[in-house]
Design a protein around this motif. Structure first.
Motif, short mmCIF file in Angstrom:
data_model
loop_
_atom_site.label_atom_id
_atom_site.label_comp_id
_atom_site.label_asym_id
_atom_site.label_seq_id
_atom_site.Cartn_x
_atom_site.Cartn_y
_atom_site.Cartn_z
N VAL A 128 23.86 27.74 32.34
CA VAL A 128 24.99 27.41 33.29
C VAL A 128 26.22 26.71 32.75
O VAL A 128 26.00 25.80 31.96
CB VAL A 128 24.32 26.46 34.34
N SER A 129 27.31 27.23 33.32
CA SER A 129 28.71 26.72 32.79
C SER A 129 29.60 26.73 33.84
O SER A 129 29.58 27.59 34.98
CB SER A 129 28.88 27.57 31.61
N PRO A 130 30.75 25.91 33.83
CA PRO A 130 31.66 25.96 34.85
C PRO A 130 32.67 27.11 34.78
O PRO A 130 32.62 27.66 33.70
CB PRO A 130 32.50 24.71 34.55
N VAL A 131 33.06 27.33 36.06
CA VAL A 131 34.01 28.74 36.35
C VAL A 131 35.21 28.14 36.62
O VAL A 131 35.28 27.72 37.88
CB VAL A 131 33.44 29.85 37.10
N GLU A 132 36.40 28.30 36.05
CA GLU A 132 37.56 27.65 36.63
C GLU A 132 38.39 28.53 37.60
O GLU A 132 38.79 27.93 38.63
CB GLU A 132 38.55 27.60 35.45
N GLU A 133 38.18 29.82 37.63
CA GLU A 133 38.80 30.54 38.71
C GLU A 133 38.05 32.01 38.79
O GLU A 133 37.50 32.56 37.80
CB GLU A 133 40.24 30.68 38.37
N VAL A 134 38.05 32.52 40.09
CA VAL A 134 37.55 33.91 40.30
C VAL A 134 38.57 34.40 41.15
O VAL A 134 39.20 34.01 42.04
CB VAL A 134 36.14 33.76 41.24
N ILE A 135 38.90 35.84 40.69
CA ILE A 135 39.89 36.45 41.23
C ILE A 135 39.40 37.77 41.79
O ILE A 135 38.69 38.73 40.95
CB ILE A 135 41.15 36.86 40.71
N ARG A 136 39.41 38.19 42.98
CA ARG A 136 39.23 39.58 43.33
C ARG A 136 40.30 40.46 43.10
O ARG A 136 41.37 40.32 43.57
CB ARG A 136 38.48 39.69 45.01
N ILE A 137 39.99 41.76 42.41
CA ILE A 137 41.01 42.55 41.70
C ILE A 137 41.44 43.24 43.22
O ILE A 137 42.67 43.37 43.17
CB ILE A 137 40.43 43.48 40.73
N ARG A 138 40.56 43.84 43.70
CA ARG A 138 40.92 44.75 45.24
C ARG A 138 42.27 43.77 45.95
O ARG A 138 43.08 44.27 46.36
CB ARG A 138 39.87 45.20 45.81
N THR A 139 41.85 42.64 46.29
CA THR A 139 42.56 41.81 47.33
C THR A 139 43.70 40.82 46.84
O THR A 139 44.42 40.29 47.52
CB THR A 139 41.72 41.40 48.36
N GLY A 140 43.10 40.47 45.39
CA GLY A 140 43.81 39.23 45.13
C GLY A 140 43.50 38.07 45.52
O GLY A 140 44.05 36.96 44.95
N GLU A 141 42.34 37.77 46.34
CA GLU A 141 41.96 36.63 46.66
C GLU A 141 41.48 35.91 45.57
O GLU A 141 40.95 36.39 44.62
CB GLU A 141 40.55 37.07 47.65
N ARG A 142 41.20 34.58 45.68
CA ARG A 142 40.93 33.58 44.77
C ARG A 142 39.79 32.70 45.21
O ARG A 142 39.77 32.39 46.44
CB ARG A 142 42.18 32.82 44.18
N GLY A 143 39.11 32.04 44.15
CA GLY A 143 38.35 30.95 44.34
C GLY A 143 36.87 31.45 45.26
O GLY A 143 36.58 32.57 44.76
N GLU A 144 36.31 30.61 45.75
CA GLU A 144 34.93 31.06 46.37
C GLU A 144 35.15 32.22 47.18
O GLU A 144 34.03 33.04 47.25
CB GLU A 144 34.22 29.88 47.05
N LYS A 145 36.26 32.57 47.83
CA LYS A 145 36.12 33.88 48.62
C LYS A 145 36.12 34.99 47.92
O LYS A 145 35.55 36.09 48.55
CB LYS A 145 37.35 33.68 49.43
N ALA A 146 36.61 34.75 46.68
CA ALA A 146 36.58 35.98 45.89
C ALA A 146 35.10 36.35 44.86
O ALA A 146 34.95 37.27 44.70
CB ALA A 146 37.65 35.96 44.61
N ILE A 147 34.17 35.33 45.43
CA ILE A 147 32.77 35.47 44.68
C ILE A 147 32.11 36.60 45.48
O ILE A 147 31.90 36.76 46.69
CB ILE A 147 31.87 34.44 44.68
#
Lengths: 112, 410
Positions: free
Chosen positions: A93-112
């Protein structure tokens, strides 16, 4: 957010996927990998000669999840991938700094 | 046998010919292809395919005549019909198989030549230059296979001496096995000489096709749809089965576990060993031949090879060469006129001299094959080079020699 990497037996994959789906986890990335742990290796014999094969085929599952679901994911993987025999694998288990959904550009938990 | 056209014999020999073609492409190609590293799967299969193509052409340019033409002093056949000119047009029946067309006998024999050369490739896979192999095929076919086929089958001096080789224990398996041994000594050990098959499933299919095709090889060597063909088919199957069981037993005794590759190897050993004997022995003899050949072959592959340190990648010598010798000697012991009325038989039929004739044929052909293959190998090494560059060997031959990959992710 955390990234959970599980190394499991290939034959436990379907079982694990089903168990994760039952607790609402769908997204994952799967790869076929080879590795070794305490199981070390196995011996294969071809035409009367023995060969030590010390990298065994495993399946690697990568899941990025919000903090509050981490324990659920870990427990589900352990329960569904466990056989009790040496070689069941490991979870990292390791931390994740950022997640970006490529299709919409959404960031953070919304993009998971 | 009267020279009268038989549609039954012709039908069976057409089928037999097709069966033997199936042995090389894809039988040998798949059997060998499954046993090597994944980076070399295409090159390994290619060696069998290209061999079949080249021999198919050369056989009708001059090969058939040199092997089966009128004998020049028992040494080689006379080149009377280059490019097979006029032979098919004449609608003649074969002098050596008087109920089928000459052309059919010729193409049936062509398949034997093709598989013999293709078998050798298994020894030198994963490090041989493709160009070297292309040069080896016509040279070896011409200088080794054609004379030996003439000596044993085309009315040459060993034939006249009474040496027996029903379907190719000496002509096919001994020559290919010995040539393989000579080539691997010349070409050297691979950088990674472990036998870790990348796809045993291919080898299972390949062995199945070989076993199936071998009925054309051996029962077809009766040259007609006869009782002899039936007998040859039965002993071929029996020997293969005993060979498989023998190797499984050895695996069990030596390592505690039967292996599938061992079972396949034993079956091939049993098939190779019964080949020279298929038209001369009964079922009991076939059981002994398959079983004994398999066990001797097991020791050659698992003990002799590591002891001597040569790198016969797919054990062409250990299986084909050794079983060719075992089977050809067994003819001298078990051959019986009750199965084949054209012969006197071997030791058990009261003709111990047959063993001596068989041993002489084995010895002479082996020695001839060693010398000529060595010279061919040296010649190719000098002008083309036998072995690929180190980097090509390490990265694999498919990419470097053919710019293709057997497997890709996308």
């Amino acid at each position: 957010m955390k990234r959970i990497i599980a190394i499991i037996r290939p034959d436990r994959l379907e079982n694990m996927k089903q168990a994760l789906e039952e607790v609402g986890i769908h997204g994952m990335t799967i790869s076929e990998v080879k590795g070794r742990g305490r199981q070390l290796g196995i011996t294969e014999s071809y035409r009367g000669q023995d060969y030590k094969v010390d990298l065994l085929p495993k399946t690697r599952i990568e899941i990025v999840t919000p903090q509050d679901q981490v324990e659920t994911v870990i427990n589900t993987i352990v329960q569904s991938a466990q056989t009790g025999c040496i070689g069941d694998g490991k979870i990292f288990v390791s931390p994740v700094e950022e997640v970006i959904r490529i299709r919409t550009g959404e960031r953070g938990e919304k993009a998971i | 046998m009267d020279p009268i056209f038989s549609s039954g014999d012709t039908a069976w020999m057409l089928i037999s010919t097709a069966l033997v073609i199936l042995m090389t492409i894809p039988g040998v190609a798949l059997f060998y292809g499954g046993l090597i590293r994944r980076e070399n799967v295409l090159n390994t299969m290619f060696l069998s395919f290209v061999t079949f193509a080249i021999v198919s052409v050369l056989w009708f340019v001059y090969g058939y005549d040199l092997a089966f033409g009128n004998s020049i002093g028992g040494i080689i056949g006379q080149l009377t019909n280059p490019f097979f000119a006029g032979v098919v047009e004449s609608n003649s029946l074969s002098t050596l198989a008087p109920t089928i067309p000459t052309g059919l006998f010729a193409i049936f024999q062509m398949t034997f030549a093709a598989i013999t050369v293709a078998l050798i490739s298994g020894a030198i896979v994963e490090r041989a230059k493709f160009a070297a192999w292309l040069a080896f095929i016509p040279l070896w076919l011409t200088l080794v296979y054609l004379p030996v086929a003439h000596w044993m089958w085309g009315g040459g001096w060993l034939y006249q001496l009474g040496a027996l080789d029903f379907a190719g224990g000496i002509v096919v398996h001994l020559t290919s096995g010995i040539a393989a041994l000579v080539l691997v000594i010349l070409i050297g050990v691979r950088k990674n000489s472990k036998l870790l098959p990348h796809h045993l499933g291919y080898s299972v299919i390949g062995t199945g096709l070989l076993w199936f095709g071998w009925f054309g090889f051996n029962a077809g060597s009766a040259l007609g749809a006869s009782n002899l063909a039936v007998s040859a088919m039965i002993v071929t199957n029996t020997s293969a089965a005993m060979g498989m069981l023998g190797w499984i037993l050895m695996d069990k005794l030596k390592t505690g576990k039967p292996t599938l590759l061992g079972a396949l190897s034993g079956a091939i050993a049993g098939l190779a060993a019964i080949t020279p004997a298929a038209g001369y022995v009964n079922v009991t003899a076939a059981m002994i031949i398959g079983f004994v050949a398999s066990i001797i072959s097991y020791y050659a592959v698992s003990h002799l090879k590591p002891l001597l340190g040569y790198d016969d990648a797919l054990d062409v010598f250990g299986i084909h060469g050794v079983c060719g010798i075992v089977g050809s000697l067994a003819v001298g012991i078990f051959a019986t006129p009750l199965i084949n009325s054209l012969i006197t038989g071997g030791l058990v039929a009261g003709n111990p001299a047959q063993i001596g004739i068989q041993a002489l044929a084995i010895g002479v052909v082996a020695l001839y094959t060693v010398v000529v293959t060595f010279l061919i190998g040296k010649l190719i090494d000098r002008f083309i080079g036998l072995r690929v560059e180190d980097s090509h060997e390490v990265q694999g031959l498919d990419l470097n020699l053919h710019e293709e990959s057997g497997y890709r992710l996308s």
